[in-house]
Design a protein around this motif. Structure first.
Motif, short mmCIF file in Angstrom:
data_model
loop_
_atom_site.label_atom_id
_atom_site.label_comp_id
_atom_site.label_asym_id
_atom_site.label_seq_id
_atom_site.Cartn_x
_atom_site.Cartn_y
_atom_site.Cartn_z
N MET A 97 -6.38 -16.05 3.12
CA MET A 97 -7.60 -15.58 2.45
C MET A 97 -7.24 -14.67 1.47
SD MET A 97 -10.99 -13.45 4.01
CE MET A 97 -12.12 -12.91 2.90
N ASN A 98 -7.83 -15.03 0.26
CA ASN A 98 -7.30 -14.37 -0.96
C ASN A 98 -8.10 -12.98 -0.98
OD1 ASN A 98 -5.50 -16.34 -1.93
ND2 ASN A 98 -7.38 -17.49 -2.97
N ARG A 99 -7.55 -12.04 -1.60
CA ARG A 99 -8.13 -10.68 -1.74
C ARG A 99 -7.64 -10.05 -3.06
NH1 ARG A 99 -5.55 -5.94 -0.50
NH2 ARG A 99 -3.28 -6.03 0.31
N SER A 100 -8.36 -9.38 -3.81
CA SER A 100 -8.27 -8.63 -4.82
C SER A 100 -7.05 -7.61 -4.88
CB SER A 100 -9.54 -7.94 -5.46
OG SER A 100 -9.89 -6.93 -4.36
N PRO A 101 -6.26 -7.67 -6.05
CA PRO A 101 -5.11 -6.58 -5.90
C PRO A 101 -5.63 -5.26 -5.67
CG PRO A 101 -5.49 -7.44 -8.26
CD PRO A 101 -6.50 -8.17 -7.29
N ASP A 102 -4.69 -4.35 -5.02
CA ASP A 102 -5.16 -2.87 -5.01
C ASP A 102 -4.77 -2.39 -6.39
OD1 ASP A 102 -2.58 -2.88 -4.92
OD2 ASP A 102 -2.30 -2.15 -2.69
N TYR A 103 -4.95 -1.09 -6.41
CA TYR A 103 -4.69 -0.20 -7.93
C TYR A 103 -3.30 -0.10 -8.18
CZ TYR A 103 -4.75 3.59 -11.12
OH TYR A 103 -4.53 4.20 -12.05
N PRO A 104 -2.23 0.13 -7.44
CA PRO A 104 -1.02 0.15 -7.44
C PRO A 104 -0.49 -1.18 -8.22
CG PRO A 104 -1.40 1.32 -5.62
CD PRO A 104 -2.34 0.60 -5.68
N THR A 105 -0.78 -2.02 -7.38
CA THR A 105 -0.31 -3.74 -7.91
C THR A 105 -1.11 -3.94 -9.59
OG1 THR A 105 -0.53 -4.43 -5.63
CG2 THR A 105 -0.53 -6.11 -7.27
N LEU A 106 -2.49 -3.73 -9.61
CA LEU A 106 -2.93 -3.85 -10.96
C LEU A 106 -2.38 -2.97 -12.02
CD1 LEU A 106 -4.94 -5.48 -12.38
CD2 LEU A 106 -6.80 -3.71 -11.89
N GLY A 154 -19.47 10.71 -12.10
CA GLY A 154 -19.14 10.68 -10.92
C GLY A 154 -18.86 9.10 -10.35
N TRP A 155 -18.57 8.08 -11.01
CA TRP A 155 -18.50 6.75 -10.74
C TRP A 155 -16.95 6.58 -10.38
CZ3 TRP A 155 -21.59 4.23 -15.23
CH2 TRP A 155 -22.92 4.81 -15.10
N ASP A 156 -16.00 7.66 -10.45
CA ASP A 156 -14.67 7.44 -10.23
C ASP A 156 -14.36 7.76 -9.04
OD1 ASP A 156 -15.31 9.97 -11.01
OD2 ASP A 156 -13.51 10.34 -12.02
N SER A 157 -14.64 6.77 -7.83
CA SER A 157 -14.21 7.37 -6.53
C SER A 157 -12.74 7.38 -6.28
CB SER A 157 -15.07 6.72 -5.59
OG SER A 157 -14.93 5.24 -5.74
N ARG A 158 -12.11 6.52 -7.06
CA ARG A 158 -10.64 6.26 -6.88
C ARG A 158 -10.24 5.92 -5.68
NH1 ARG A 158 -8.18 9.08 -11.31
NH2 ARG A 158 -9.80 10.65 -12.55
N GLN A 159 -10.78 4.78 -5.11
CA GLN A 159 -10.25 4.08 -3.91
C GLN A 159 -9.02 3.07 -4.10
OE1 GLN A 159 -13.88 2.27 -1.99
NE2 GLN A 159 -15.05 4.18 -2.72
N PRO A 160 -7.86 3.38 -3.46
CA PRO A 160 -6.85 2.51 -3.85
C PRO A 160 -7.26 0.90 -3.60
CG PRO A 160 -6.07 4.31 -2.49
CD PRO A 160 -7.61 4.25 -2.65
N ASP A 161 -8.10 0.60 -2.72
CA ASP A 161 -8.35 -0.86 -2.36
C ASP A 161 -9.25 -1.27 -3.21
OD1 ASP A 161 -6.57 -0.67 -0.32
OD2 ASP A 161 -7.94 -0.35 1.22
N ALA A 162 -9.80 -0.62 -4.17
CA ALA A 162 -10.84 -0.73 -5.08
C ALA A 162 -10.59 -0.22 -6.51
CB ALA A 162 -12.27 -0.33 -4.95
N PRO A 163 -9.63 -0.92 -7.45
CA PRO A 163 -8.89 -0.67 -8.50
C PRO A 163 -10.02 -0.16 -9.62
CG PRO A 163 -8.31 -2.85 -8.27
CD PRO A 163 -9.05 -2.43 -7.13
#
Length: 471
Positions: free
Chosen positions: A1-10, A191-200
């Motif tokens: 199953m494909n998943r979107s890249p995390d923040y460090p990968t992007l 305040g939209w910058d929640s900075r979640q690693p799995d949501a780049p």
């Protein structure tokens, strides 16, 4: 199953693209040694440093990190970002030569640079004094960044008026960068910058770096076009230089031909006469006491020879004097020569020259060749034709200067005409004129000689005359 890249990968992917652009720009700098390539390389390096410091401040340093380390990282981030604004402004000025093309844009860019320096000073003071941001400081920082975006956008319509292909890529790239920066600023402010690693895309740096990547792509294409334009200009300059060198060589050859003609004329027309004057002078001195009548005769010959020398010198000087470049002067000289030659002969001379001949038809060296051909023809008529009537016509038609000389003399058979030095010289001069000479004659029926040479009547050059040489 494909998943979107995390923040460090992007981030690694986007940083890699920026590094590729950086390598290309550095290679361009090494190859062309242009200041704008160096500035853009420094700009990309500052952005990569800014993105890394932002991650260090907001992602990798946890809440338990010492305040001193966090403050140092925040100060470094702010300083690097401000320096990126300054470097980008210098690059824009160099790329589009705005100091020459649009000084208002230069003022806007300088305003951004001044504000960036002011922010560096404020951040440094805050770090040194250990104070924290209050509502006024936070409002100032937000307003300053909006001001930077406003100034950047204000330069867009002004720069667009330059109507240059490279400028269009620069404007497109700047719009991408400003759009990404505004989006990241809005995310942070609301305040939209929640900075979640799995949501780049919850990191404000992502839209900003995407805008920077798109900007570098556009500007790299623009730099490539500028490099190609530079190479074309170099090739064009080299072609112009080669053409100029060839033109200089042609002028040198023309000058050498003029020198050769002068040397030949001085030797043939003046040298022998001066030698005769010298010989006659010596004879007259020896005969002065014993044969005064012969001395008188020798002195008469010396005087006539001196007149011939002066006449020959006048002709040489006239043919080289740019003050005589007009067709009016040439017409007068042709008429004067004909009248002088036939003055003491039984020839009925008729001269018809076209009125209002265009000025500057013949260049100096061509005017000389044309005159000497004309003079040689008349001398041949005086010596050999035994004519009673001579007509001379000079006209210009269809970019051709035509000279027709007719006589009713004894005539001759052109096929039996031997090639002497006079005829050879005429053909050589006609070859330099790019024209032709036609000789038609029959024994007992006179002779008609037609000379034709091309002249640019549609674009005749009018040469400013120099002061005449008087002799």
């Amino acid at each position: 199953m494909n998943r979107s890249p995390d923040y460090p990968t992007l981030r690694i992917f986007l940083d890699g693209m920026l590094c590729m652009m950086l390598v290309y720009t550095l290679i361009s700098y090494v190859w062309h040694r242009k200041r704008l390539h160096f500035l853009y390389s420094a700009y990309i390096i500052s952005l990569l440093s800014y993105f890394h410091l932002n991650d260090l401040c907001h992602f990798y340093i946890d809440t338990h990190a010492p305040d001193d380390l966090t403050n140092r990282a925040l100060l470094a981030e702010s300083v690097v970002q401000c320096f990126s604004f300054i470097i980008y402004g210098r690059f824009a000025i160099a790329l589009m030569d705005l100091r020459t093309n649009d000084r208002v844009s230069v003022r806007l860019i300088n305003a951004i640079a001044a504000l960036a320096l002011l922010l560096i000073v404020f951040d440094s003071i805050k770090f040194l004094t250990g104070t924290t941001d209050g509502p006024f400081q936070r409002a100032f920082y937000i307003a300053s960044r909006y001001f930077v975006c406003f100034c950047a956008l204000a330069t867009v319509p002004r720069i667009l008026r330059l109507r240059n292909q490279v400028v269009s890529f620069f404007i497109t790239g700047t719009l991408f960068y400003v759009s990404g920066a505004l989006l990241g600023l809005v995310m942070h402010q609301f305040g939209w910058d929640s900075r979640q690693p799995d949501a780049p895309f919850t990191f404000p740096m992502i839209p900003m770096e995407i805008g920077v990547v798109l900007e570098t792509i556009c500007i790299t294409v623009g730099i490539s076009l500028l490099n190609r334009q530079t190479e074309r200009e170099k090739i064009q300059f080299q072609a112009q230089l080669i053409e100029q060198l060839q033109e200089n060589e042609r002028k040198q050859q023309q000058l050498q031909r003029i020198r050769d003609d002068i040397a030949r004329d001085l030797h043939d027309e003046i040298g022998s006469d001066l030698s005769g004057i010298s010989i006659l002078s010596g004879v007259a001195i020896r005969q002065l006491d014993h044969q005064p009548e012969k001395v008188r005769t020798a002195l008469t010959i010396i005087g006539e020879t001196a007149q011939n020398v002066m006449s020959a010198m006048r002709e040489i000087i006239w043919s080289l004097n740019s003050a005589q470049d007009s067709m009016e002067q040439l017409s007068l000289r042709l008429k004067e020569t004909a009248y002088n030659l036939f003055e003491h002969t039984p020839v009925d001379l008729e001269i018809t020259f076209q009125k209002n001949l265009p000025a500057g038809l013949l260049a100096t060296q061509h005017r000389r060749d044309f005159f000497l051909i004309y003079k040689e023809i008349l001398h041949n008529i005086v010596r050999h034709a035994h004519a009673h009537t001579v007509t001379i016509n000079l006209t210009v038609a269809q970019e051709t200067l035509g000279l027709v000389i007719r006589d009713n003399g004894v005539g001759f058979n052109p096929a039996s005409l031997r090639t002497g030095s006079g005829l050879t010289n005429m053909h050589q001069r006609m070859a330099r004129l790019g024209g032709e000479i036609d000789i038609r004659s029959q024994p007992g029926e006179g002779t008609t000689i037609t000379v034709r040479c091309p002249v640019p009547t549609s674009q005749a050059e009018v040469v400013a005359p120099r002061p005449p040489i008087i002799m």
